[in-house]
Design a protein around this motif. Structure first.
Motif, PDB file in Angstrom:
ATOM      1  N   LEU A  95       6.371   1.317  -3.032  1.00  0.00           N
ATOM      2  CA  LEU A  95       5.250   2.192  -3.370  1.00  0.00           C
ATOM      3  C   LEU A  95       5.711   3.636  -3.496  1.00  0.00           C
ATOM      4  O   LEU A  95       5.096   4.422  -4.206  1.00  0.00           O
ATOM      5  CB  LEU A  95       4.151   2.087  -2.310  1.00  0.00           C
ATOM      6  CG  LEU A  95       3.075   1.027  -2.538  1.00  0.00           C
ATOM      7  CD1 LEU A  95       1.973   1.182  -1.508  1.00  0.00           C
ATOM      8  CD2 LEU A  95       2.494   1.064  -3.930  1.00  0.00           C
ATOM      9  N   LEU A 155       4.162   8.013 -10.794  1.00  0.00           N
ATOM     10  CA  LEU A 155       2.821   8.318 -11.283  1.00  0.00           C
ATOM     11  C   LEU A 155       2.388   9.759 -11.069  1.00  0.00           C
ATOM     12  O   LEU A 155       1.532  10.266 -11.782  1.00  0.00           O
ATOM     13  CB  LEU A 155       1.793   7.400 -10.620  1.00  0.00           C
ATOM     14  CG  LEU A 155       1.866   5.909 -10.974  1.00  0.00           C
ATOM     15  CD1 LEU A 155       0.845   5.124 -10.152  1.00  0.00           C
ATOM     16  CD2 LEU A 155       1.627   5.677 -12.461  1.00  0.00           C
ATOM     17  N   ARG A 163      -5.978  -3.420  -2.709  1.00  0.00           N
ATOM     18  CA  ARG A 163      -5.859  -2.670  -3.957  1.00  0.00           C
ATOM     19  C   ARG A 163      -5.720  -1.182  -3.639  1.00  0.00           C
ATOM     20  O   ARG A 163      -6.183  -0.713  -2.601  1.00  0.00           O
ATOM     21  CB  ARG A 163      -7.080  -2.886  -4.860  1.00  0.00           C
ATOM     22  CG  ARG A 163      -7.152  -4.267  -5.502  1.00  0.00           C
ATOM     23  CD  ARG A 163      -8.223  -4.328  -6.580  1.00  0.00           C
ATOM     24  NE  ARG A 163      -9.515  -3.951  -6.047  1.00  0.00           N
ATOM     25  CZ  ARG A 163     -10.421  -3.210  -6.714  1.00  0.00           C
ATOM     26  NH1 ARG A 163     -10.159  -2.761  -7.918  1.00  0.00           N
ATOM     27  NH2 ARG A 163     -11.581  -2.923  -6.154  1.00  0.00           N
ATOM     28  N   GLN A 186       4.491  -2.476 -12.745  1.00  0.00           N
ATOM     29  CA  GLN A 186       4.245  -1.601 -13.888  1.00  0.00           C
ATOM     30  C   GLN A 186       5.314  -0.529 -14.069  1.00  0.00           C
ATOM     31  O   GLN A 186       5.440   0.049 -15.142  1.00  0.00           O
ATOM     32  CB  GLN A 186       2.870  -0.931 -13.760  1.00  0.00           C
ATOM     33  CG  GLN A 186       1.720  -1.875 -14.083  1.00  0.00           C
ATOM     34  CD  GLN A 186       0.370  -1.245 -13.829  1.00  0.00           C
ATOM     35  OE1 GLN A 186       0.247  -0.031 -13.726  1.00  0.00           O
ATOM     36  NE2 GLN A 186      -0.649  -2.079 -13.722  1.00  0.00           N
ATOM     37  N   GLU A 217       1.034  -5.237  -8.434  1.00  0.00           N
ATOM     38  CA  GLU A 217       0.803  -4.847  -9.833  1.00  0.00           C
ATOM     39  C   GLU A 217       1.355  -3.460 -10.107  1.00  0.00           C
ATOM     40  O   GLU A 217       1.990  -3.230 -11.148  1.00  0.00           O
ATOM     41  CB  GLU A 217      -0.699  -4.876 -10.142  1.00  0.00           C
ATOM     42  CG  GLU A 217      -1.282  -6.272 -10.286  1.00  0.00           C
ATOM     43  CD  GLU A 217      -2.799  -6.287 -10.305  1.00  0.00           C
ATOM     44  OE1 GLU A 217      -3.367  -7.352 -10.601  1.00  0.00           O
ATOM     45  OE2 GLU A 217      -3.437  -5.240 -10.002  1.00  0.00           O
ATOM     46  N   LEU A 218       1.122  -2.531  -9.189  1.00  0.00           N
ATOM     47  CA  LEU A 218       1.604  -1.163  -9.384  1.00  0.00           C
ATOM     48  C   LEU A 218       3.127  -1.119  -9.414  1.00  0.00           C
ATOM     49  O   LEU A 218       3.727  -0.404 -10.224  1.00  0.00           O
ATOM     50  CB  LEU A 218       1.077  -0.246  -8.274  1.00  0.00           C
ATOM     51  CG  LEU A 218      -0.440  -0.019  -8.250  1.00  0.00           C
ATOM     52  CD1 LEU A 218      -0.818   0.896  -7.091  1.00  0.00           C
ATOM     53  CD2 LEU A 218      -0.933   0.571  -9.559  1.00  0.00           C
ATOM     54  N   LYS A 219       3.752  -1.908  -8.546  1.00  0.00           N
ATOM     55  CA  LYS A 219       5.218  -1.944  -8.515  1.00  0.00           C
ATOM     56  C   LYS A 219       5.786  -2.520  -9.804  1.00  0.00           C
ATOM     57  O   LYS A 219       6.774  -2.025 -10.336  1.00  0.00           O
ATOM     58  CB  LYS A 219       5.701  -2.763  -7.313  1.00  0.00           C
ATOM     59  CG  LYS A 219       5.445  -2.118  -5.972  1.00  0.00           C
ATOM     60  CD  LYS A 219       5.747  -3.109  -4.857  1.00  0.00           C
ATOM     61  CE  LYS A 219       5.297  -2.609  -3.519  1.00  0.00           C
ATOM     62  NZ  LYS A 219       5.478  -3.618  -2.458  1.00  0.00           N
ATOM     63  N   LYS A 250      -4.094   5.482 -11.756  1.00  0.00           N
ATOM     64  CA  LYS A 250      -3.767   4.057 -11.768  1.00  0.00           C
ATOM     65  C   LYS A 250      -4.523   3.361 -10.655  1.00  0.00           C
ATOM     66  O   LYS A 250      -4.769   3.931  -9.602  1.00  0.00           O
ATOM     67  CB  LYS A 250      -2.259   3.867 -11.536  1.00  0.00           C
ATOM     68  CG  LYS A 250      -1.653   2.688 -12.258  1.00  0.00           C
ATOM     69  CD  LYS A 250      -1.783   2.803 -13.752  1.00  0.00           C
ATOM     70  CE  LYS A 250      -0.556   2.394 -14.499  1.00  0.00           C
ATOM     71  NZ  LYS A 250      -0.748   2.413 -15.935  1.00  0.00           N
ATOM     72  N   GLY A 309      -4.743  -0.796  -8.858  1.00  0.00           N
ATOM     73  CA  GLY A 309      -4.254  -2.168  -8.879  1.00  0.00           C
ATOM     74  C   GLY A 309      -3.774  -2.595  -7.509  1.00  0.00           C
ATOM     75  O   GLY A 309      -3.822  -1.824  -6.549  1.00  0.00           O
ATOM     76  N   VAL A 311       6.492   3.956  -7.050  1.00  0.00           N
ATOM     77  CA  VAL A 311       5.238   4.020  -7.805  1.00  0.00           C
ATOM     78  C   VAL A 311       4.656   5.426  -7.715  1.00  0.00           C
ATOM     79  O   VAL A 311       4.274   6.043  -8.718  1.00  0.00           O
ATOM     80  CB  VAL A 311       4.204   3.014  -7.251  1.00  0.00           C
ATOM     81  CG1 VAL A 311       2.835   3.211  -7.902  1.00  0.00           C
ATOM     82  CG2 VAL A 311       4.687   1.582  -7.472  1.00  0.00           C
TER      83      VAL A 311
END
Length: 311
Positions: free
Chosen positions: A299, A306, A206, A227, A223-225, A217, A219, A302
């Motif tokens: 990532l 973010l 995680r 989103q 999950e992050l990808k 954020k 996760g 991401v």
């Protein structure tokens, strides 16, 4: 204290005069996982790590290590983890063997136990052949391995790694990744800060993304990808006459926005299972395509999504 939590961070805040470096951060780290802390330089991740490891006093909030409050039970909490910083804490003027012996004795081991633990760690970190050389002759990777070995003398259940592979060459980074995976396989819990997104993607179960002192954020990497927009699909329509009908077909089938550049279409898939259905429909309508690419978000995507421009 939840039994499967190694760390519980609650409303952690750090202010330096009128500047808030860490702003009301809360998260848990489960036992046996690799937990990544990601963020741009100055985001607050190192300050967060220093508060968790009792190197820095928080302005407010609490940290518990295996249920023990770091403020009221600091000594006990500190005995439960090892910390490896970005820069080796070892003595330059003596050998790896001597460093490990000294740190073993400082950690309360007897002379015989210190000698035994030193031999184990030299073997485990592939430093046997260089054990008696001066550290001045060590490469960056050897130095980093020795620093990690020092932090593991007491076999802590929890290990903090602050940018453990910064400045290492790709081969040595991969060796360090293998070492970290081995520690996890042996039951260790690891908290990792890193500036390398591929490292977090490879190692972390995680990830918490910190920016401007806030937790933005948390996760799993997957999950992050997901989103930030799912899987990207792009292909070229072979026949220029079929471009318009293909755009309509893809829009109707996927319910997604289609971007067009000449004869090349790109769109997002909600799930990879949509791909086979779309390809079957294109084949059924005798639409020929080439240069098909399916790309998961990285990532890097991401991180940019973010943290960039969110001032």
């Amino acid at each position: 204290m939840t039994l499967n939590n190694a760390i519980e961070v609650s409303h952690l805040t750090k202010k330096f005069n009128d500047k808030t470096a860490v702003d009301d951060i809360s998260f848990n780290v489960k036992q046996g996982e690799v937990f990544g802390l990601l963020g741009p330089n100055g985001a607050g991740k190192t300050t967060t790590l220093r508060m968790i490891t009792t190197l820095l006093k928080s302005t407010s909030g609490t940290v518990k290590i295996f249920g023990h409050d770091t403020a009221s039970e600091g000594k006990l909490a500190r005995s439960m983890f090892g910390l490896t910083g970005q820069y080796a804490s070892v003595d330059e003027d003596i050998s790896a063997r001597e460093n490990l012996m000294i740190f073993s004795r400082l950690n309360g081991l007897s002379r015989a136990d210190s000698k035994k633990r030193t031999e184990e760690l030299l073997e485990e970190f592939s430093l046997v052949n260089s054990a008696d050389k001066s550290l001045k002759d060590f490469s960056g990777g050897m130095r980093r391995r020795l620093d990690l070995a020092v932090s593991l003398i007491t076999r802590p259940a929890l290990i903090f790694l602050d940018e453990p592979t910064t400045g290492l060459d790709p081969r040595t980074r991969t060796q360090m990744w293998d070492t970290i995976r081995k520690l996890v396989a042996q039951g260790s819990t690891i908290v990792l800060t890193t500036q390398y997104l591929d490292e977090a993607d490879q190692l972390a179960d995680r990830i918490a993304v910190i920016d401007h002192g806030k937790l933005v954020k948390i996760g799993t990497p997957s999950e992050l990808k997901q989103q930030i927009g799912g899987t990207n699909l792009s292909f070229t329509v072979s026949d220029n006459q079929q471009v318009d009908s293909t755009v309509k077909l893809v829009t109707d089938k996927l319910g997604a926005t289609v971007h067009l550049a000449g004869q090349r279409l790109s769109t997002n898939l909600a799930g990879v299972d949509q791909l086979s259905k779309l390809l079957a429909t294109l084949q059924q309508d005798k639409i020929s395509i080439t240069d098909l690419t399916v790309q998961e978000p990285s990532l890097d995507d991401v991180f940019m999504n973010l943290t960039v421009g969110k001032n």
